[in-house]
Motif scaffolding. Sequence first.
Motif, PDB file in Angstrom:
ATOM      1  N   ALA A 283       0.828  -1.203   0.000  1.00  0.00           N
ATOM      2  CA  ALA A 283       0.000   0.000   0.000  1.00  0.00           C
ATOM      3  C   ALA A 283       0.862   1.252   0.000  1.00  0.00           C
ATOM      4  N   ARG A 284       1.972   1.223   0.732  1.00  0.00           N
ATOM      5  CA  ARG A 284       2.866   2.381   0.788  1.00  0.00           C
ATOM      6  C   ARG A 284       3.483   2.652  -0.584  1.00  0.00           C
ATOM      7  N   ARG A 285       3.843   1.615  -1.305  1.00  0.00           N
ATOM      8  CA  ARG A 285       4.384   1.820  -2.656  1.00  0.00           C
ATOM      9  C   ARG A 285       3.341   2.464  -3.566  1.00  0.00           C
ATOM     10  N   LEU A 286       2.105   2.053  -3.436  1.00  0.00           N
ATOM     11  CA  LEU A 286       1.044   2.636  -4.258  1.00  0.00           C
ATOM     12  C   LEU A 286       0.794   4.089  -3.885  1.00  0.00           C
ATOM     13  N   ALA A 287       0.920   4.418  -2.600  1.00  0.00           N
ATOM     14  CA  ALA A 287       0.694   5.793  -2.144  1.00  0.00           C
ATOM     15  C   ALA A 287       1.844   6.713  -2.529  1.00  0.00           C
ATOM     16  N   GLY A 288       3.051   6.143  -2.689  1.00  0.00           N
ATOM     17  CA  GLY A 288       4.205   6.969  -3.028  1.00  0.00           C
ATOM     18  C   GLY A 288       4.484   7.984  -1.936  1.00  0.00           C
ATOM     19  N   GLN A 289       4.602   9.253  -2.328  1.00  0.00           N
ATOM     20  CA  GLN A 289       4.875  10.301  -1.358  1.00  0.00           C
ATOM     21  C   GLN A 289       3.601  10.889  -0.755  1.00  0.00           C
ATOM     22  N   GLY A 290       2.464  10.328  -1.119  1.00  0.00           N
ATOM     23  CA  GLY A 290       1.197  10.873  -0.643  1.00  0.00           C
ATOM     24  C   GLY A 290       0.726  10.254   0.655  1.00  0.00           C
ATOM     25  N   GLN A 291      -0.440  10.719   1.121  1.00  0.00           N
ATOM     26  CA  GLN A 291      -1.062  10.172   2.311  1.00  0.00           C
ATOM     27  C   GLN A 291      -1.462   8.724   2.071  1.00  0.00           C
ATOM     28  N   LEU A 292      -1.246   7.860   3.051  1.00  0.00           N
ATOM     29  CA  LEU A 292      -1.643   6.462   2.950  1.00  0.00           C
ATOM     30  C   LEU A 292      -3.078   6.325   3.448  1.00  0.00           C
ATOM     31  N   THR A 293      -3.981   5.893   2.564  1.00  0.00           N
ATOM     32  CA  THR A 293      -5.407   5.842   2.877  1.00  0.00           C
ATOM     33  C   THR A 293      -5.944   4.428   2.694  1.00  0.00           C
ATOM     34  N   ARG A 294      -7.192   4.243   3.088  1.00  0.00           N
ATOM     35  CA  ARG A 294      -7.836   2.944   2.878  1.00  0.00           C
ATOM     36  C   ARG A 294      -7.919   2.604   1.388  1.00  0.00           C
ATOM     37  N   THR A 295      -8.020   3.632   0.557  1.00  0.00           N
ATOM     38  CA  THR A 295      -8.057   3.392  -0.883  1.00  0.00           C
ATOM     39  C   THR A 295      -6.793   2.679  -1.355  1.00  0.00           C
ATOM     40  N   HIS A 296      -5.638   3.066  -0.805  1.00  0.00           N
ATOM     41  CA  HIS A 296      -4.390   2.409  -1.197  1.00  0.00           C
ATOM     42  C   HIS A 296      -4.355   0.952  -0.725  1.00  0.00           C
ATOM     43  N   PHE A 297      -4.898   0.686   0.462  1.00  0.00           N
ATOM     44  CA  PHE A 297      -4.982  -0.705   0.915  1.00  0.00           C
ATOM     45  C   PHE A 297      -5.917  -1.494   0.000  1.00  0.00           C
ATOM     46  N   ALA A 298      -7.023  -0.868  -0.420  1.00  0.00           N
ATOM     47  CA  ALA A 298      -7.949  -1.541  -1.327  1.00  0.00           C
ATOM     48  C   ALA A 298      -7.261  -1.868  -2.645  1.00  0.00           C
ATOM     49  N   ARG A 299      -6.498  -0.913  -3.179  1.00  0.00           N
ATOM     50  CA  ARG A 299      -5.779  -1.164  -4.433  1.00  0.00           C
ATOM     51  C   ARG A 299      -4.759  -2.279  -4.264  1.00  0.00           C
ATOM     52  N   ALA A 300      -4.085  -2.298  -3.114  1.00  0.00           N
ATOM     53  CA  ALA A 300      -3.099  -3.341  -2.858  1.00  0.00           C
ATOM     54  C   ALA A 300      -3.768  -4.713  -2.759  1.00  0.00           C
ATOM     55  N   LEU A 301      -4.931  -4.755  -2.138  1.00  0.00           N
ATOM     56  CA  LEU A 301      -5.654  -6.022  -2.020  1.00  0.00           C
ATOM     57  C   LEU A 301      -6.100  -6.535  -3.382  1.00  0.00           C
ATOM     58  N   VAL A 302      -6.523  -5.616  -4.245  1.00  0.00           N
ATOM     59  CA  VAL A 302      -6.913  -6.010  -5.603  1.00  0.00           C
ATOM     60  C   VAL A 302      -5.702  -6.499  -6.380  1.00  0.00           C
ATOM     61  N   LYS A 303      -4.629  -5.731  -6.295  1.00  0.00           N
ATOM     62  CA  LYS A 303      -3.416  -6.059  -7.059  1.00  0.00           C
ATOM     63  C   LYS A 303      -2.827  -7.403  -6.641  1.00  0.00           C
TER      64      LYS A 303
END
Length: 286
Positions: free
Chosen positions: A123-143
Amino acid sequence: MKIDLHSHTCYSDGALTPRELIDRAHNMQLDVLAITDHDTVAALDEARHYQAGLRRPLQIIAGVEISTRWHGFDIHILGLNLDHQEAIFTARLAEQAQRREVRAREMAAKLEKAGVPGIYEQARRLAGQGQLTRTHFARALVKSGQVKDHEDAFRKYLGKDKRAFVKPSWPEIPEAISWIKAAGGNPVLAHPARYDLSAKWLRRLLVEFAAAGGEGMEVTHPQLAPDSKRQLASYAREYGLAASVGSDFHFPGRWTELGKNLSLPEDLVPIWKTWNLAQPQTGKSV
């Protein structure tokens, strides 16, 4: 004049960089765009610097979307046309960022226990330098193949009372409003039709929001049904709140687009009335 006062970049849970968002705003023929990332203003200077080198004019409004708590609900308050470099305000946003990080690590721990290893790093890689949100965890779970789509991630893990849900520790609405006003901004209730509130509870929210110094409410966004739009407009009149318009843009898609289907009834007072902008024609797309 075409105005959109609610958009996100990759500094929170949007898909586009600030430059890409500005390019899309130009493609959609916007004249005024507010960048309102969740609990951060990190995209604003980058966006304005990029816009300064472009020929086509676009006024970028400094904004933010602050997460708050209210009777067990997560309520989002937009701060529009504020001083995003004001020292106390930026310190308060830094506190919000820390709350988000603590929550993210707690969610990751719960997902680990649920049999999803290494999810924080993904999830942190998907968020990059931005805020880490539930959306990033959702994307990580899908990926990672744990769920089939974003909705499935929230349904199984991230939604309220699900296996990896962590109750947030956001400030209350009056506190967020005071932050925004201290930075010279206008507090606006974001997407009031999306909180799954009954009419009675929504009225209560609007009463308390106005009493705490709230100044406006969003009355339309691209997916809002005509009946809902008329109801929100009537609430704005009833509670003396200025009207705002915003797509809540996160990424290009079929249902949401910058500046799409944003219009105001002619008798509502727009939140931008005192912003020294040329006034758009009422009753038309703004």
